[in-house]
Design an enzyme around this catalytic site. Structure first.
Site, short mmCIF file in Angstrom:
data_model
loop_
_atom_site.label_atom_id
_atom_site.label_comp_id
_atom_site.label_asym_id
_atom_site.label_seq_id
_atom_site.Cartn_x
_atom_site.Cartn_y
_atom_site.Cartn_z
CG HIS A 153 -3.78 -6.01 -0.33
ND1 HIS A 153 -2.76 -6.78 0.19
CD2 HIS A 153 -4.70 -6.89 -0.81
CE1 HIS A 153 -3.06 -8.07 0.05
NE2 HIS A 153 -4.23 -8.17 -0.55
CB SER A 177 4.95 -14.28 3.77
OG SER A 177 3.71 -13.57 3.80
CB CYS A 232 -16.59 7.60 2.60
SG CYS A 232 -18.05 7.34 3.62
CB VAL A 242 -0.95 0.00 1.22
CG1 VAL A 242 -1.92 -1.17 1.13
CG2 VAL A 242 -0.20 -0.04 2.54
CG ASP A 243 5.26 0.91 -0.31
OD1 ASP A 243 5.73 -0.10 0.27
OD2 ASP A 243 5.36 1.10 -1.53
CB CYS A 265 -20.79 7.92 0.75
SG CYS A 265 -19.55 9.23 0.83
CB CYS A 302 -22.15 10.32 3.92
SG CYS A 302 -20.93 9.19 4.61
CB ALA A 345 13.99 -7.18 -3.33
#
Ligand code: BV8
Ligand code: ZN
Length: 239
Positions: free
Chosen positions: A114, A185, A122, A98-99, A126, A146, A227
């Site tokens: 992800h 993993s 939200c 998610v970085d 919404c 909302c 890596a």
């Protein structure tokens, strides 16, 4: 460097990279399950911090935990593995991360299975979403549209993956000739299932990881190591 792996990469026309937290470990972003590189889940309970139940129980705690992760990511820089992957515009990059480090390294088309920590959305879905400043992350606040809470635009345990990203990833996997698996993993589903999907489509599987993983038995070649050291060598220009 393993010549078999280099030959697979050189001869494959359609390549998918599939990455996890190990890709960003050398940038100083903690991993989830590897004690050598942060192992977030050894100190924090994922069900309390990365689940809708956890957010409902203590939205302030979850928001503060993501603010801490956002500041860490803001201070991180892409490492040579991000840069080498980003330089290969011919590779479809599917990531569980998610970085935003692959994007910051210049990768054009990244499929974020992800979601992304660089955006809030939200919680009541919404439709409202907004970019956040990772270096100065916001606290818990109400959705301006909302009134429900805003939360990181990431996929928590028990939440479904974004349909568009999942379909794009599946499409890339069913027609690829090689999958380069980097720093995961392979413990989380349905994302990890993409490795077996590529294998069943006839692709060669190359794994780059500092230790064996749940995908090791699917590997045609498993390169144990960092890596940041292995991926640049593996992806040096085709010719
Ligand atoms: C869903 C939030 C259902 C974002 C994350 C029981 C059995 C099987 C499955 C389940 C089960 N119970 C529940 C499930 C499903 C669950 C799941 O798979 N659980 C697992 C843990 C058993 N999955 C879900 O809940 C998913 N949703 O199934 O929805 C549904 C269906 C229909 C309708 C409604 C609902 C959602 C999964 C997404 C969860 N979100 N995080 C965030 O805040 O980050 S999980 C988290 O794990 C991250 O997303 C991460 O991407 C993901 C995978 O982890 P990795 O990236 O692999 O990182 P890890 O630390 O594990 O490994 C790093 C590796 O790198 C290590 O091997 C290490 O050795 C290596 N390494 C370290 N340094 C380096 C290196 N390698 C190379 N170089 C280095 N330098
Ligand atoms: Zn809303």
């Amino acid at each position: 460097m393993n010549d078999v792996a280099r030959r697979i990469i050189r001869s494959a026309e359609r390549i998918v990279s599939f990455s996890g937290a190990g890709l960003s470990a050398e940038s100083g972003v903690p991993t989830f399950r590897d004690p050598q590189t942060g192992g977030l889940w050894k100190d924090f309970d994922p069900t309390r911090l990365a689940s809708p139940q956890g957010f409902a129980a203590d939205p302030d705690l979850v928001t503060e935990w993501y603010a801490w992760r956002r500041r860490t990511i803001a201070e991180a820089q892409p490492n040579p593995a991000h840069t080498a992957l980003a330089a290969r515009g011919d590779i479809t990059h599917v990531t569980q991360n998610v970085d935003d480090l692959l994007r910051r390294a210049g990768a054009q088309h990244v499929i974020e299975l992800h979601g992304t920590i660089a955006r809030d959305r939200c919680h009541a879905a919404c439709g409202h979403e907004e970019a956040v400043d990772l270096a100065d992350p916001p606290g818990l606040r109400a959705c301006p549209a909302c009134g429900d809470h805003l939360r990181p635009d990431v996929v928590w345990f028990g939440e479904t993956l974004p349909a568009e990203a999942w379909e794009a990833a599946e499409r890339a996997c069913v027609s690829c000739e090689a999958m380069l698996v980097v720093g995961t993993s392979a413990a989380v589903y349905p994302a990890a299932g993409l490795i077996a999907l590529c294998k069943s489509a006839g692709a060669k599987i190359i794994i780059v990881n500092t230790q064996p993983s749940e995908a090791s038995d699917l590997a045609d070649v498993e390169l144990l190591g960092k890596a940041g050291e292995i991926v640049p060598e593996l992806l040096q220009e085709r010719h």
